[in-house]
Design a protein around this motif. Structure first.
Motif, PDB file in Angstrom:
ATOM      1  N   LEU A  27       0.889  -1.117  -0.066  1.00 45.81           N
ATOM      2  CA  LEU A  27      -0.016  -0.026   0.051  1.00 45.81           C
ATOM      3  C   LEU A  27       0.926   1.194   0.034  1.00 45.81           C
ATOM      4  O   LEU A  27       0.705   2.199  -0.681  1.00 45.81           O
ATOM      5  CB  LEU A  27      -0.840  -0.078   1.368  1.00 45.81           C
ATOM      6  CG  LEU A  27      -1.872   1.164   1.549  1.00 45.81           C
ATOM      7  CD1 LEU A  27      -2.919   1.493   0.177  1.00 45.81           C
ATOM      8  CD2 LEU A  27      -2.412   1.262   2.594  1.00 45.81           C
ATOM      9  N   GLN A  30       2.606   1.695  -3.347  1.00 47.33           N
ATOM     10  CA  GLN A  30       1.613   2.223  -4.408  1.00 47.33           C
ATOM     11  C   GLN A  30       1.075   3.730  -4.341  1.00 47.33           C
ATOM     12  O   GLN A  30       1.106   4.616  -5.142  1.00 47.33           O
ATOM     13  CB  GLN A  30       0.336   1.526  -4.249  1.00 47.33           C
ATOM     14  CG  GLN A  30      -0.730   1.899  -5.549  1.00 47.33           C
ATOM     15  CD  GLN A  30      -1.953   0.900  -5.316  1.00 47.33           C
ATOM     16  OE1 GLN A  30      -2.005  -0.030  -4.606  1.00 47.33           O
ATOM     17  NE2 GLN A  30      -3.126   1.581  -5.956  1.00 47.33           N
ATOM     18  N   VAL A  31       1.106   4.280  -2.967  1.00 43.72           N
ATOM     19  CA  VAL A  31       0.787   5.584  -2.804  1.00 43.72           C
ATOM     20  C   VAL A  31       1.864   6.592  -2.973  1.00 43.72           C
ATOM     21  O   VAL A  31       1.720   7.588  -3.653  1.00 43.72           O
ATOM     22  CB  VAL A  31       0.201   5.885  -1.158  1.00 43.72           C
ATOM     23  CG1 VAL A  31       0.106   7.345  -1.061  1.00 43.72           C
ATOM     24  CG2 VAL A  31      -1.045   5.152  -1.202  1.00 43.72           C
ATOM     25  N   ALA A  34       2.558   6.907  -6.783  1.00 46.87           N
ATOM     26  CA  ALA A  34       1.391   7.487  -7.200  1.00 46.87           C
ATOM     27  C   ALA A  34       1.470   9.086  -7.245  1.00 46.87           C
ATOM     28  O   ALA A  34       1.217   9.813  -7.998  1.00 46.87           O
ATOM     29  CB  ALA A  34       0.048   7.255  -6.886  1.00 46.87           C
ATOM     30  N   TYR A  35       2.061   9.323  -5.852  1.00 46.97           N
ATOM     31  CA  TYR A  35       2.204  10.799  -5.426  1.00 46.97           C
ATOM     32  C   TYR A  35       3.551  11.494  -6.254  1.00 46.97           C
ATOM     33  O   TYR A  35       3.381  12.542  -6.878  1.00 46.97           O
ATOM     34  CB  TYR A  35       2.643  10.994  -3.964  1.00 46.97           C
ATOM     35  CG  TYR A  35       2.832  12.303  -3.530  1.00 46.97           C
ATOM     36  CD1 TYR A  35       1.820  12.827  -3.074  1.00 46.97           C
ATOM     37  CD2 TYR A  35       4.010  12.790  -3.550  1.00 46.97           C
ATOM     38  CE1 TYR A  35       1.680  14.285  -2.671  1.00 46.97           C
ATOM     39  CE2 TYR A  35       4.153  14.103  -2.923  1.00 46.97           C
ATOM     40  CZ  TYR A  35       2.889  14.957  -2.553  1.00 46.97           C
ATOM     41  OH  TYR A  35       3.106  16.207  -1.764  1.00 46.97           O
ATOM     42  N   GLN A  93      -2.048   8.491 -11.299  1.00 52.82           N
ATOM     43  CA  GLN A  93      -2.494   7.291 -11.001  1.00 52.82           C
ATOM     44  C   GLN A  93      -3.495   7.678  -9.868  1.00 52.82           C
ATOM     45  O   GLN A  93      -3.386   8.514  -9.104  1.00 52.82           O
ATOM     46  CB  GLN A  93      -1.576   6.300 -10.418  1.00 52.82           C
ATOM     47  CG  GLN A  93      -0.402   5.920 -11.376  1.00 52.82           C
ATOM     48  CD  GLN A  93       0.546   5.088 -10.732  1.00 52.82           C
ATOM     49  OE1 GLN A  93       0.342   4.583  -9.635  1.00 52.82           O
ATOM     50  NE2 GLN A  93       1.636   4.759 -11.392  1.00 52.82           N
ATOM     51  N   LYS A  94      -4.716   6.935  -9.986  1.00 49.68           N
ATOM     52  CA  LYS A  94      -5.954   7.167  -9.084  1.00 49.68           C
ATOM     53  C   LYS A  94      -5.511   6.526  -7.888  1.00 49.68           C
ATOM     54  O   LYS A  94      -5.124   5.374  -7.728  1.00 49.68           O
ATOM     55  CB  LYS A  94      -7.329   6.701  -9.733  1.00 49.68           C
ATOM     56  CG  LYS A  94      -8.374   6.730  -8.718  1.00 49.68           C
ATOM     57  CD  LYS A  94      -9.641   6.386  -9.373  1.00 49.68           C
ATOM     58  CE  LYS A  94     -10.927   6.444  -8.449  1.00 49.68           C
ATOM     59  NZ  LYS A  94     -10.923   7.620  -7.751  1.00 49.68           N
ATOM     60  N   VAL A  95      -5.744   7.138  -6.732  1.00 55.80           N
ATOM     61  CA  VAL A  95      -5.553   6.606  -5.186  1.00 55.80           C
ATOM     62  C   VAL A  95      -6.888   7.141  -4.530  1.00 55.80           C
ATOM     63  O   VAL A  95      -6.859   8.525  -4.390  1.00 55.80           O
ATOM     64  CB  VAL A  95      -4.252   7.127  -4.897  1.00 55.80           C
ATOM     65  CG1 VAL A  95      -4.099   6.521  -3.259  1.00 55.80           C
ATOM     66  CG2 VAL A  95      -3.109   6.601  -5.481  1.00 55.80           C
ATOM     67  N   ASN A  96      -7.572   6.306  -3.924  1.00 58.75           N
ATOM     68  CA  ASN A  96      -8.510   6.781  -3.319  1.00 58.75           C
ATOM     69  C   ASN A  96      -8.106   7.455  -1.739  1.00 58.75           C
ATOM     70  O   ASN A  96      -7.239   7.176  -1.318  1.00 58.75           O
ATOM     71  CB  ASN A  96      -9.409   5.654  -2.820  1.00 58.75           C
ATOM     72  CG  ASN A  96     -10.032   4.750  -4.127  1.00 58.75           C
ATOM     73  OD1 ASN A  96     -10.322   5.471  -5.036  1.00 58.75           O
ATOM     74  ND2 ASN A  96     -10.446   3.417  -3.831  1.00 58.75           N
ATOM     75  N   ARG A  97      -9.084   8.533  -1.279  1.00 60.33           N
ATOM     76  CA  ARG A  97      -8.752   9.033   0.065  1.00 60.33           C
ATOM     77  C   ARG A  97      -8.414   8.244   1.015  1.00 60.33           C
ATOM     78  O   ARG A  97      -7.525   8.177   1.877  1.00 60.33           O
ATOM     79  CB  ARG A  97      -9.993   9.939   0.000  1.00 60.33           C
ATOM     80  CG  ARG A  97      -9.674  11.144   1.348  1.00 60.33           C
ATOM     81  CD  ARG A  97     -10.893  11.834   1.451  1.00 60.33           C
ATOM     82  NE  ARG A  97     -11.210  12.545   0.160  1.00 60.33           N
ATOM     83  CZ  ARG A  97     -12.352  13.306   0.348  1.00 60.33           C
ATOM     84  NH1 ARG A  97     -13.058  13.383   1.543  1.00 60.33           N
ATOM     85  NH2 ARG A  97     -12.579  14.028  -1.032  1.00 60.33           N
ATOM     86  N   MET A  99      -7.130   4.958   0.837  1.00 61.34           N
ATOM     87  CA  MET A  99      -5.899   4.351   0.791  1.00 61.34           C
ATOM     88  C   MET A  99      -5.030   5.269   0.928  1.00 61.34           C
ATOM     89  O   MET A  99      -3.864   4.924   1.503  1.00 61.34           O
ATOM     90  CB  MET A  99      -5.908   4.138  -0.773  1.00 61.34           C
ATOM     91  CG  MET A  99      -6.576   2.784  -1.384  1.00 61.34           C
ATOM     92  SD  MET A  99      -6.609   2.541  -3.240  1.00 61.34           S
ATOM     93  CE  MET A  99      -4.740   2.438  -3.114  1.00 61.34           C
ATOM     94  N   TYR A 100      -4.924   6.528   0.489  1.00 60.09           N
ATOM     95  CA  TYR A 100      -4.064   7.734   0.989  1.00 60.09           C
ATOM     96  C   TYR A 100      -3.938   7.862   2.599  1.00 60.09           C
ATOM     97  O   TYR A 100      -2.775   7.804   3.084  1.00 60.09           O
ATOM     98  CB  TYR A 100      -4.503   8.914   0.311  1.00 60.09           C
ATOM     99  CG  TYR A 100      -3.230   9.924   0.387  1.00 60.09           C
ATOM    100  CD1 TYR A 100      -2.215  10.137  -0.246  1.00 60.09           C
ATOM    101  CD2 TYR A 100      -3.297  10.953   1.353  1.00 60.09           C
ATOM    102  CE1 TYR A 100      -1.302  11.248  -0.572  1.00 60.09           C
ATOM    103  CE2 TYR A 100      -2.378  11.857   1.542  1.00 60.09           C
ATOM    104  CZ  TYR A 100      -1.249  11.995   0.812  1.00 60.09           C
ATOM    105  OH  TYR A 100      -0.366  12.995   0.872  1.00 60.09           O
TER     106      TYR A 100
END
Length: 201
Positions: A27, A30-31, A34-35, A93-97, A99-100
């Motif tokens: 996780l 991925q974050v 994406a950032y 890249q899409k990251v849900n709130r 998940m973030y």
């Protein structure tokens, strides 16, 4: 759970869900990726053979001149187009709130387990001088890449740290996973910890 406050007998009560969460490497990776990708400009552009400035006239006769070629704008020639030309694109890249926030809590929890988090009552310098910041960091025994986080960082704090390499000053609103992962040690003010709890709750 409780966090010790540096230079005080008091302890700060914090949420286990934020400072004692199980670490998820997948996780967090991925974050963080994406950032960083969201910060890429994505403006690289190359020309295909149809976009290169040059004549498309056949360069020489078909037979008798060795290899058979058409226009000199073909990719095999110097100055010709690029076969698979790069074009402007978004790397986002899409990251849900959810998940973030979960990744931020996982990073904070792991930093706390490793003993890389220090909590202080107040974090400020009276005058914007680098020497004052150096003295403060020395008293706190920070690593080479310290990150200072306050509820609302003062101008004096920013100016004092500006000339020090690898020293970062952030307020809670400007906190991000890349800054947390890249820091050797982190200093939070008690107010900043409470604000982070409200944000990630």
């Amino acid at each position: 759970m409780e966090l010790a406050i540096n230079g005080s007998d008091k302890k700060l009560s914090v949420s286990d869900a934020i400072f004692d969460r199980e670490f998820s490497e997948d996780l967090v990776h991925q974050v963080v990726v994406a950032y960083r990708n969201a910060g890429r400009a994505g403006t690289k552009a190359q020309k295909t053979r149809s976009e290169v400035n040059g004549t498309t006239k056949k360069s020489k006769k078909q037979k008798g001149g060795g290899a058979r070629h058409g226009a000199l704008t073909a990719p095999i020639f110097v100055g010709g187009g690029v076969t698979f030309a790069a074009k402007p694109r978004s790397f986002a890249q899409k990251v849900n709130r959810k998940m973030y926030r979960a990744a931020m809590a996982a990073i904070l929890s792991e930093l706390n387990r490793q003993g890389r988090i220090t909590v202080v009552e107040k974090l400020d310098v009276e005058t914007p001088k680098t020497s004052g910041m150096v003295a403060m960091l020395k008293s706190l025994e920070m690593g080479r890449r310290p990150l200072l986080v306050t509820e609302e960082a003062s101008e004096n704090l920013y100016l004092s740290a500006r000339n020090l390499p690898y020293v970062e000053v952030r307020d809670v609103q400007g906190l991000d996973p890349v800054a947390l992962v890249g820091a050797d040690s982190i200093v939070f003010t008690a107010d900043a910890v409470k604000k982070i709890e409200e944000w990630l709750a």
